[in-house]
Design an enzyme around this catalytic site. Structure first.
Site, short mmCIF file in Angstrom:
data_model
loop_
_atom_site.label_atom_id
_atom_site.label_comp_id
_atom_site.label_asym_id
_atom_site.label_seq_id
_atom_site.Cartn_x
_atom_site.Cartn_y
_atom_site.Cartn_z
CE LYS A 30 -13.20 -2.82 0.40
NZ LYS A 30 -12.99 -2.30 1.76
CE LYS A 87 -5.14 -7.81 -1.57
NZ LYS A 87 -4.95 -7.57 -0.17
CE LYS A 115 -4.33 -1.63 1.97
NZ LYS A 115 -5.39 -1.33 2.93
#
Ligand code: AMP
Ligand code: TRP
Length: 329
Positions: free
Chosen positions: A197, A194, A112
Site C-alpha cells: 500500500k 512485495k 515498518k
C-alpha cells in the site's frame, strides 16, 4: 459444528491486487465451509500515524471492499475491531505473557519501524500481540493471510500454547492458511519487494479501484527480466509475478498460461495481462458502488454484536482462570 476462520485488513491506504489475491479471495472461498469472522482492524491502523478524517472514511470503504469482493454478511460476521473492546483487553493480558525477545524477532517491526526502534511507537512493537488477541478471542482454527503474516501467526500459536499450558486449556491453537499461489504478489516496479500500500513508486501496485487506463499504463511500465520466454520460473521474479497475476485473474492452469504465450513477446503478454486485470476488476468496482454508508453501518453493527458475544465469553474465561475478578459482577 463448523470450524472457524478469522482474518482482517487495516483500513489504511488503498487495497491492491496483492491484498485481494493473498487474502480476500481466499476469505470468500472459505466462508461457506467455515464460520467466518472478517474484521476491519482500525486499532492496528493507528500503530502508524493516521489522519483521523481519512481513517474514518477508509474504515467504511474497507467494509465496502470486503462485500464487493464477495463476502456475504448473511454467512460471515463482518465488524470493526474497535467496536469489540475485548480485543484491546485480551491484547493487554497477552502482552504480559509475551517476551520482548519474541517481538524483537518480528521482521515487520524492523521494516515498518525502519530499523529505528528508539523512535518507533510501542504499539508498532506490540502489534502482533493485538493480532494474536484478534484471533484467539474467537477460538479460531484457520487464519487465511498472505505470506507476510506467517511470522505473526506463529507468535499467535506460541501465545495460545503458553496460556493453555500455564492456565489450562483455554484457546484453540490457530493454523495459518497461506494460498499456494498468490501469497506474495511482488511490486511491478521492483520484483524483489512485495506489492504494498505504501510503495514509493506509484507504478508498483495495482489498486483495486484503479481505472482501466491506469492499469494498462502500470502494466506497460512493469519491470521484466532478461530473456524472452514467458514461463513460470522462480529465477525470473518479474515474469513469474506477472504470470502469477495473469493466472489468478483468468483462473487458467499454469500450463494453460504458458501455452497461451508461447512465441509471444513481452509487449503482448503485458497487454493481455492488463486486459485480464481490467476485466476482473470491472464488476468488482461496480459492486463497490452498491453499498450506502447506512447499509454498511447496519451490517457492521450486527457483526459487532455477534462478535462481542463470543469475544466476551473467551475473555471471561481468561479472567476467571487468571484470578482477575472485579467488584461489579
Ligand atoms: P494489510 O493491508 O497489511 O492489512 O494486509 C491485508 C492482507 O493482505 C494480509 O493478509 C496480508 O498478508 C495480505 N497481503 C498484503 N500484501 C500482500 C502481497 N503483496 N501479496 C499477497 N498478500 C498480501
Ligand atoms: N496484521 C495483518 C496485516 O497487516 C492484519 C491483521 C490484524 C490480521 N489482525 C489480524 C490478519 C488477525 C489476520 C488475523 O495484514
Amino acid at each position: 459444528m463448523k470450524k472457524r476462520i478469522f482474518s482482517g485488513a487495516q483500513p489504511t491506504g488503498n487495497l491492491h491486487l496483492g491484498n485481494y489475491l493473498g487474502a480476500l479471495k481466499n476469505w470468500v472461498a472459505l466462508q461457506d465451509e467455515y464460520e467466518s469472522f472478517f474484521c476491519i482492524v482500525n486499532l492496528h491502523a493507528v500503530t502508524l500515524p493516521q489522519d483521523p478524517q481519512v481513517l474514518r472514511q477508509k474504515t467504511l470503504d474497507l467494509a465496502r471492499i470486503y462485500l464487493a469482493s464477495g463476502i456475504d454478511p448473511e454467512k460471515s460476521t463482518v465488524f470493526i475491531q474497535s467496536d469489540v473492546s475485548e480485543h484491546a483487553e485480551l491484547a493487554w493480558i497477552l502482552s504480559c505473557t509475551t517476551r520482548m525477545g519474541e517481538l524483537e524477532r518480528m521482521t515487520q517491526f524492523k521494516d515498518k519501524g525502519k530499523g529505528n526502534a528508539e523512535r518507533a511507537g510501542v504499539g508498532l512493537f506490540t502489534y502482533p500481540v493485538l493480532m494474536a488477541a484478534d484471533i484467539l478471542l474467537y477460538q479460531t482454527h484457520l487464519v487465511p493471510v498472505g505470506q507476510d503474516q506467517k511470522q505473526h501467526l506463529e507468535l499467535s500459536r506460541d501465545l495460545a500454547e503458553r496460556f493453555n499450558r500455564d492456565f489450562g486449556e483455554t484457546f484453540v491453537v490457530p493454523e495459518p492458511f497461506i494460498p499456494p499461489v498468490g501469497a506474495r504478489i511482488q511490486s511491478l516496479a521492483d520484483p524483489a519487494k512485495k506489492m504494498s500500500k505504501s510503495d514509493e513508486n506509484a507504478n508498483g501496485a495495482i489498486f483495486l479501484m484503479d481505472d482501466a487506463d491506469t492499469i494498462v499504463k502500470k502494466l506497460k511500465k512493469a519491470v521484466t527480466d532478461s530473456g524472452t520466454e514467458i514461463k513460470f520460473d522462480e529465477t525470473r521474479p518479474a515474469i513469474n509475478n506477472l504470470l502469477t497475476i495473469y493466472q489468478l485473474m483468468t483462473g487458467k492452469t499454469a500450463a494453460e498460461c504458458e501455452a497461451n504465450f508461447v512465441g509471444k513477446g513481452y509487449g503482448h503478454f503485458k497487454t493481455e495481462t492488463a486486459e485480464a486485470v481490467v476485466e476482473f476488476l470491472k464488476p468488482f468496482q461496480e459492486r463497490v458502488k452498491n453499498y450506502t454508508d447506512e447499509d454498511l453501518k447496519a451490517i457492521l453493527r450486527t457483526g459487532a454484536e455477534k462478535a462481542k458475544t463470543i469475544a466476551r465469553e473467551t475473555l471471561t474465561d481468561v479472567y476467571g482462570k487468571m484470578g482477575i475478578v472485579g467488584a461489579l459482577n
